[in-house]
Enzyme design. Structure first.
Site, PDB file in Angstrom:
ATOM      1  N   GLU A 287      -8.745  -0.034   4.538  1.00 10.16           N
ATOM      2  CA  GLU A 287      -9.345   1.265   4.686  1.00 10.16           C
ATOM      3  C   GLU A 287     -10.692   1.198   4.332  1.00 10.16           C
ATOM      4  O   GLU A 287     -11.595   1.991   5.027  1.00 10.16           O
ATOM      5  CB  GLU A 287      -8.434   2.145   4.020  1.00 10.16           C
ATOM      6  CG  GLU A 287      -7.050   2.521   4.400  1.00 10.16           C
ATOM      7  CD  GLU A 287      -5.977   1.265   4.323  1.00 10.16           C
ATOM      8  OE1 GLU A 287      -6.429   0.392   3.726  1.00 10.16           O
ATOM      9  OE2 GLU A 287      -4.733   1.563   4.786  1.00 10.16           O
TER      10      GLU A 287
ATOM     11  N   HIS B 127       3.623   8.754  -0.781  1.00  8.99           N
ATOM     12  CA  HIS B 127       3.006   9.413   0.448  1.00  8.99           C
ATOM     13  C   HIS B 127       3.111  10.868   0.580  1.00  8.99           C
ATOM     14  O   HIS B 127       3.243  11.239   1.928  1.00  8.99           O
ATOM     15  CB  HIS B 127       4.086   8.706   1.349  1.00  8.99           C
ATOM     16  CG  HIS B 127       4.074   7.110   1.812  1.00  8.99           C
ATOM     17  ND1 HIS B 127       3.697   6.288   1.004  1.00  8.99           N
ATOM     18  CD2 HIS B 127       3.882   6.873   3.264  1.00  8.99           C
ATOM     19  CE1 HIS B 127       3.596   5.162   1.910  1.00  8.99           C
ATOM     20  NE2 HIS B 127       3.428   5.573   3.139  1.00  8.99           N
TER      21      HIS B 127
END
Ligand SMILES: Cc1ncc(C[n+]2csc(CCOP(=O)(O)OP(=O)(O)O)c2C)c(N)n1
Ligand SMILES: Cc1ncc(C[n+]2csc(CCOP(=O)(O)OP(=O)(O)O)c2C)c(N)n1
Ligand SMILES: [Mg+2]
Ligand SMILES: [Mg+2]
Lengths: 337, 331, 331, 337
Positions: free
Chosen positions: B63, B132
């Site tokens: 990322e 999440h």
């Protein structure tokens, strides 16, 4: 590809046009004089914040950046005065930046750590260790996608190689076959942390090669070696359109920044390295080969000195940015729509 | 009324990307599994075959690296759309977003702007548990130098990408994962949206509900029910979380004299706090009651449905908060 | 009055660490250049020789890695003090702070708490420019599962580490870099501080100034000057940014009826917004004027002194904000 | 150390006590039956959220975790049902966790991706790819500092190796000589991203070796090979007190999660790998060597089936946590002081 080698007997300086050798010397002297003056200006509080000197490492910027072509891009660190100077960023604009003046190459907003210059394709001046690496990958990606034949040279210290950013960036560059020249300035320390306390594998080319990238290592105290290695590496990048990792083994003679008491290394070690000082050794070689006279050297030195003094005068005379101007320029002004 | 097509939010986001890729050679999409997998939320399904691997660029799990590469590509003249699969993973890329993308224009004395769009899914509600389910778009709205968008409607999912790509500075687009399957009408002659204004999604005279993203629909639901009790809510969809459109907020609050902010973020330090502060600063003397907030419980999101529901803002909580402002309690 | 010693904030922080290392074998200090370099701010100077490389552990430049290693070491029974050199670099470690340290206790059903202390320097004021001048401690206060401390005084620099280490959950300590050289008195019989309450650093009846960290001293300076104009400020040092001590804030505001919050963070979404929202929620009807905020300009921090000064909260700005609440303007 | 080799001719199953071989088989069957049931329960909406099945990869958890000693620690990923089961976390508690019930091994708060068990030294259940790696380093550091002779085994997928977290963690482990066993489950895909599109160097042991770490690679479809390689690697970790990187070459037979349409790989490729199915191949080998009868296999299968059904009944009957309980447990309750 391994360490660049010198043919025994003949000094490498004889392999190149004299003008190039003199130019390399000149550029090293320019960096040295510029930075010595900066150190003084820091003492006089004309320059503030962090100031990271490159003294001792001049052969790297001088030798490497001279090998780039004007279309290539450079991404550098907070220890980047030399890189900017050699790249052709105006000394006046650099010094004005160090003073924080509006005429600075970044309008005075960044100071020593944030030199930028669009015309020179000089993308900073990044003060986050490793922060420039992914950006360099992106610049090269843009070139590849737009089918431009350019290289992005990314400078970083050996300390940055422990960062995840290095790992992710070099993998992307190799995976996508991007024209990035990874220029690792291995000066053996990251602030006070010696390489052996930073990396389990201290052979940096071995680390880099594990990404299936070509590598080489050059004596970063020898400007000709740096230049040759960089020319060769750039040629590989251009011909393979793939990244290349080039280590420059060098040493910083001064403290990490103006705040560093240097508790972590011996004076003797520093003295030992100073014997390999890139400027005096190189000028001695040139003299030995009859390519340089003491007079010519003094001329070079004087010119470098004058360049700096002009820059200081320019910076002194330059104006400050106003808060209004400065604070308004965070995002583009709003357009209609 | 003009003709319209019924499409999903996913399809709207997809059309927007498709249009951008078709109209501008400089645009490319990059992120984890945007290509051969078809996009985690199937937004880019089929693009790989249509536009090829260079422009629909699958990335490794990196990322920080690929967001930073997006910054570089933007500097190099491209118009990258970087997809960070979800906001949860964007924390790994935060340094590049804050210290590179957001600061670059200013720090370089205006020489280097970063025309980068970063898309990510956000929000809870699918029982994906603590790691999440973050809602951090309001948190991102703290960062100087970027714009933050939260498309809540089909129109915005369809329309926000274009002005985001036209913007010379970094724009973050947060798509609430629960909205992808939402259906709605898109006018056939849809001509785009701006990324400067909040939108009044429902008019009302008694209280202003201020919200964005996935919570818009809960606020509208609460407003419907409150209408039955005779309380008319005005519902503002912030749309643009940075910079906030104060004018639209204050216009409404000055008329209704009451405000409730609905924000999926953890209450403390959520965007709801900033909106409250601005109302107090700009419309204090117009207020007939304290500004109220309905936010998520400050707990890592639990997996079981009943606990997730209890942790998130719900229409009932909004109704209670609104009634509280009128001195009514619901029992 | 009892005897006291005059020491710097740096020395106070150093004594605290020294005590912890001496008294508890499980404590160790880990971070970039904490050892042979002597600590970036010289807080741990000499520790390397005294405690050795195992307990004064120099790390490579790997913020995500060594903060995560701190989480693991805490799980393994140690009491790590991880030093992230400055908050600016902590963005690289944010995933481990949020998704591991903060969530672990809850997510593991209460089985695995993380007794980790993370120290970092924060703030601007030393002309270090955009990437080295962030004030993000208020931003961290959004995260459920951690505590956030901001020692502003010699006592707190000396005292907060102990309860932080005793806390079974992660505690972040933000030391404002400008404070290290500050001198002050520490009572010889100093017996410690809590990490639960805000502190009233100055009493006053007319207005409450609420602040923390480096800004405390500017608020106190403003209060001195305002006193000359007949305005008596109460000055609250939040000390603990998460969880906030609402009681101390509301107690004061209910007496003074006016509040100004001084926060070095970028205004939008700073902690000042949350404090404003809480005052509105809990003490709305006690307010005689809107809550005001004095924060940093929303600009990447410029390098030149005059611009940095202009971007940061200053006593003059605080004075103006306070006078504004009384309808007075300073010309 | 390179790939573990089998002596030609003699099947490796004969090198070990029969009980061990049967236990390995049993454990693989337990995982398989447990997960097949989970897939059904997902269809019935008893299990929700993400569900990442390990089917096809059972030999890895069964062979590797059996080799650990009870004092060792395990750090796992979101694809960790098998690891928890083999480690001895109660199947009832795991299934209750999947249901989100209070009797779950994490009080039902985490579900499939967040299995934790202090008694088993099972440190999750981490849903951030690569997120467990630095934590494992810290656990090992704690052991080293407290002079405990324990190993931390950290499981992660090959996709995680591209993350900066991997780079930083393995460097720290090697630099500080920490007893970490890096267990890389190379199933060739990270969601839909094939290894070759993720890593410029696809030979993962080469990558790992660049940190000056010992490495090996094992056939992850062969439970005996996994077991032997893990025993050998653990022995190295314990004797050198240094990290070791062990790659298990394996394959996932099912989709990445229940949402994955599997557009990125051919059915034929999956079928090819299924021929190497760890359970049926291993049971065939055991039968061929006379170590297993069909009856004995059916017994094992039935027991595994019963274990799962007991777990389902337990989970069904278990209670929910209340919001009050759940929301109160974010930090430790405040003490005086
Ligand atoms: C991410 C990050 N961590 C820490 C720092 C503080 N810091 C500045 S320079 C430096 C050392 C970097 O060493 P190296 O990469 O070898 O470059 P050198 O300074 O030797 O040229 C450190 C730790 C930083 N700027 N960024
Ligand atoms: C940091 C992060 N980025 C992205 C994701 C989304 N994601 C979950 S699993 C996965 C693939 C991981 O592949 P690998 O590490 O090979 O493990 P496998 O699933 O194959 O077992 C991805 C991209 C995530 N959970 N965390
Ligand atoms: Mg260095
Ligand atoms: Mg995988």
């Amino acid at each position: 590809m391994s360490s660049s080698k010198r043919a025994p007997g003949i000094d490498a300086v004889l392999r190149h046009p004299r003008e190039l050798m003199i130019a390399l010397l000149k550029n090293m002297v320019r960096i040295r004089r510029f930075e010595e003056r900066c150190a003084v200006l820091y003492g006089e509080t004309k320059i503030r914040g962090f100031l990271h000197l490159y003294i001792g490492e001049e052969a790297v910027a001088a030798g490497a950046i001279g090998a780039l072509s004007p279309e290539d891009a450079i991404v550098a660190t907070y220890r980047e005065h030399g890189h900017a100077l050699i790249r052709g960023v105006s000394p006046d604009a650099i010094m004005a930046e160090m003073f924080g003046k509006r005429a600075g190459c970044s309008r005075g907003r960044g100071g020593s750590m944030h030199l930028f210059d669009a015309a020179a394709r000089f993308y900073g001046g990044n003060a986050i260790v490793g922060g420039g690496l992914p950006i360099a990958v992106g610049l090269a990606l843009a070139d590849k996608l737009q089918k431009r034949d350019r290289v992005t040279a990314c400078f970083f210290g050996e300390g940055a190689m422990a960062e995840g950013a290095f790992h992710e960036a070099i993998n992307l560059a190799a995976l996508w076959q991007l024209p990035v020249l990874f220029c690792c300035e291995n000066n053996l320390y990251a602030m006070g942390t010696a390489l052996a306390r930073s990396e389990s594998q201290t052979e940096l080319t071995v680390k880099a090669a594990s990404y299936d990238v070509e590598t080489a290592s050059a004596d970063g105290m020898d400007v000709v070696a740096v230049h040759e290695a960089t020319v060769a590496a750039l040629e590989r990048v251009r011909s393979t359109q793939a990244p290349f990792f080039l280590e420059y083994k060098t040493y910083r003679f001064r403290a990490h920044s103006m705040f560093d008491p240097e508790l972590y290394r011996d004076k003797a070690e520093v003295e030992e390295w100073k014997k390999r000082g890139p400027i005096h050794n190189f000028s001695a070689r040139l003299k030995a080969q009859g390519l340089l006279t003491e007079e010519a050297f003094l001329d070079i030195d004087r010119e470098a000195h004058e360049e700096v003094e002009r820059a200081v005068a320019f910076a002194e005379a330059a104006e400050w940015e106003t808060p209004e101007e400065c604070f308004a320029d965070v995002c583009a002004p709003e357009t209609t729509g | 009324m003009s003709a319209s097509q019924k499409i999903t939010y996913r399809e709207a986001a997809r059309q927007a990307l498709h249009e951008a890729l078709t109209q501008d050679e400089r645009v490319f999409l990059m992120g984890e599994d945007v290509g051969r997998y078809g996009g985690t939320y199937a937004v880019s399904k089929g693009f790989y075959d249509e536009f090829g691997p260079d422009r629909i660029r699958d990335t490794p799990l990196s990322e920080l690296g690929f967001v930073g590469a997006g910054v570089g590509a933007a500097l190099g003249g491209m118009r990258p759309v970087v997809e960070v699969m979800t906001v949860n993973f964007s924390l790994l890329a935060l340094d590049q977003i804050v210290n590179a993308a957001a600061l670059m224009r200013h720090m370089s004395g205006g020489q280097f702007n970063v025309p980068l769009v970063i898309r990510m899914a956000t929000g809870a509600g699918r029982q994906l548990a603590a790691q999440h389910s973050h809602s951090l778009e309001g948190w991102y709205a703290h960062i100087a130098g970027i714009k933050v968008l939260a498309p809540a409607t089909i129109e915005d999912a369809r329309g926000m990408l274009r002005p985001a790509l036209e913007d010379p500075d970094p724009v973050l687009i947060f798509e609430h994962a629960l909205l992808y399957n939402m259906q709605g009408e898109l006018p056939v002659d849809f001509s785009g949206v701006d990324i400067r204004h909040a939108a009044v999604r429902r008019t009302g005279k008694d209280v202003t509900l201020i919200t964005y993203g996935g919570m818009l629909w809960k606020a509208l639901e609460a407003a419907e029910q409150l209408a039955k009790d005779g309380i008319e809510c005005e519902v503002i969809d912030l749309r643009v979380l940075r910079p906030l459109d104060d004018a639209t907020i204050m216009d409404s609050v000055r008329r209704t004299h009451r405000a409730v902010i609905v924000d999926e973020g953890w209450r403390t330090g959520s965007l709801s706090a900033e909106v409250t502060a601005r109302i107090v600063e700009q419309a204090f003397y117009d207020l007939d009651a304290p500004v109220a907030r309905v936010c998520s419980e400050e707990v890592p999101m639990p997996y079981p449905k009943h606990l997730e529901d209890a942790a998130l803002p719900q229409p009932e909580k909004i109704i209670r908060a609104v009634k509280g402002l009128f001195g009514k309690t619901d029992s």
